[in-house]
Design an enzyme around this catalytic site. Sequence first.
Site, PDB file in Angstrom:
ATOM      1  N   ASP A 195     -27.317  -1.914 -34.279  1.00 44.61           N
ATOM      2  CA  ASP A 195     -28.269  -2.970 -34.612  1.00 44.61           C
ATOM      3  C   ASP A 195     -28.776  -2.791 -36.042  1.00 44.61           C
ATOM      4  O   ASP A 195     -29.969  -2.874 -36.312  1.00 44.61           O
ATOM      5  CB  ASP A 195     -29.430  -2.979 -33.618  1.00 44.61           C
ATOM      6  CG  ASP A 195     -30.147  -4.335 -33.560  1.00 44.61           C
ATOM      7  OD1 ASP A 195     -29.556  -5.341 -34.020  1.00 44.61           O
ATOM      8  OD2 ASP A 195     -31.286  -4.389 -33.061  1.00 44.61           O
ATOM      9  N   LYS A 233     -44.042   5.009 -30.623  1.00 46.08           N
ATOM     10  CA  LYS A 233     -43.293   3.956 -29.935  1.00 46.08           C
ATOM     11  C   LYS A 233     -43.481   4.130 -28.430  1.00 46.08           C
ATOM     12  O   LYS A 233     -43.022   5.115 -27.848  1.00 46.08           O
ATOM     13  CB  LYS A 233     -41.815   4.037 -30.304  1.00 46.08           C
ATOM     14  CG  LYS A 233     -40.956   2.949 -29.665  1.00 46.08           C
ATOM     15  CD  LYS A 233     -39.522   3.035 -30.165  1.00 46.08           C
ATOM     16  CE  LYS A 233     -38.652   1.944 -29.572  1.00 46.08           C
ATOM     17  NZ  LYS A 233     -37.254   2.001 -30.090  1.00 46.08           N
ATOM     18  N   VAL A 236     -45.254  -0.528 -30.879  1.00 42.52           N
ATOM     19  CA  VAL A 236     -45.322   0.599 -31.816  1.00 42.52           C
ATOM     20  C   VAL A 236     -46.738   0.645 -32.381  1.00 42.52           C
ATOM     21  O   VAL A 236     -47.262  -0.362 -32.873  1.00 42.52           O
ATOM     22  CB  VAL A 236     -44.292   0.455 -32.957  1.00 42.52           C
ATOM     23  CG1 VAL A 236     -44.396   1.646 -33.910  1.00 42.52           C
ATOM     24  CG2 VAL A 236     -42.877   0.350 -32.397  1.00 42.52           C
ATOM     25  N   GLY A 286     -42.720  -5.552 -28.910  1.00 42.09           N
ATOM     26  CA  GLY A 286     -41.459  -6.143 -28.492  1.00 42.09           C
ATOM     27  C   GLY A 286     -41.414  -6.306 -26.987  1.00 42.09           C
ATOM     28  O   GLY A 286     -42.422  -6.133 -26.289  1.00 42.09           O
ATOM     29  N   GLY A 287     -40.228  -6.633 -26.471  1.00 40.22           N
ATOM     30  CA  GLY A 287     -40.086  -6.925 -25.058  1.00 40.22           C
ATOM     31  C   GLY A 287     -40.326  -5.745 -24.148  1.00 40.22           C
ATOM     32  O   GLY A 287     -40.775  -5.914 -23.010  1.00 40.22           O
ATOM     33  N   MET A 288     -40.039  -4.526 -24.605  1.00 36.49           N
ATOM     34  CA  MET A 288     -40.142  -3.357 -23.739  1.00 36.49           C
ATOM     35  C   MET A 288     -41.284  -2.417 -24.105  1.00 36.49           C
ATOM     36  O   MET A 288     -41.422  -1.354 -23.525  1.00 36.49           O
ATOM     37  CB  MET A 288     -38.826  -2.586 -23.740  1.00 36.49           C
ATOM     38  CG  MET A 288     -37.670  -3.377 -23.152  1.00 36.49           C
ATOM     39  SD  MET A 288     -36.184  -2.375 -22.961  1.00 36.49           S
ATOM     40  CE  MET A 288     -36.695  -1.275 -21.640  1.00 36.49           C
TER      41      MET A 288
END
Length: 319
Positions: free
Chosen positions: A185, A93, A78, A73-75
């Site tokens: 979320d 993660k 995993v 993902g963006g940050m």
Amino acid sequence: IDLAWSLASEEAVGTGTLGTARAEIESSTRDPVEWIRDWGCTLFASRGRYVIRGPDVPPRVGPYEILCRLGRGGMGEVLLGFRPGLGKDLAIKCIRWQAGHESRAIGRFQREVQILARLHHAHIVSLVDVGSDGDEAYLAMDFVPGRTLSRRIQLGLTASEPAKILARVARALDYAHRSGITHRDVKALNVLLDAEGQPFLMDFGLASLADETFRLTGTREMFGTPQYMPPEALRGGAKDGVRWDVYSLWVLLYECLTGRLPYEGGSIGALLRQVLSTEPVPPRQIDPKIAPELESLCLRGLSKDPGARPETAGDFAQA
């Protein structure tokens, strides 16, 4: 090779799509392992299965041996890994500090650690360890082999599965709420189903603690996923994260029953207008086999009026 391919990512094959690369392997008389090595990947057996590790996947993170990448993902990413002597696989993660955004990333990481450390529930992915390795911090969590609920919806659910799955997710969410935590979320991508069909709620990266100020901004950090957000949140009037999470459960129920989201605008503007002013298509118009009672519950839960909806995740589970 079939087992290995299920865990391979686009990055693992270097050039071309996975489908093209696999077609090259299957149409050739050459040893498939040679193809994989030519791409700079590593193929090895681990705990009764074969795994492909891409060339850009680190072999270790802290004390953990890394098998392959599960997602990115963006940050951060995993990874699937294990610690020698521990006897089980873990999802690692990794969060990477980005120049100019270190304080926000560190704050989010620390908040997620605090939140996961509070949660001990049979249907919430558990935190095992936390640490850092160079410029990365990591969370080691229980690995749940299986598929996301999003993928299971694409493959098709039986008539009885939506209620069984989501009642358990709702009880896990109700437990989190009673522990002073809102997820913010809740969506099909954040629910994992194991081989027995048991659901596990995951990814508390946007979650908040009860003693935090609840606010809505234009960043994903505090925004969540628009298709699962209640109308009042889009108007800036969502003060209660619990009600937000519960509304997301009703969106999930609609998605499980019909195979699609209640609102699917082509643009973000069109999507937001639908959430604010358009009633969803009744589920039985999409699939007449859906039980009338489930349709009635689902439409009540998606009401534009917050007062007309069940208030808690426990209410959802009971319904």
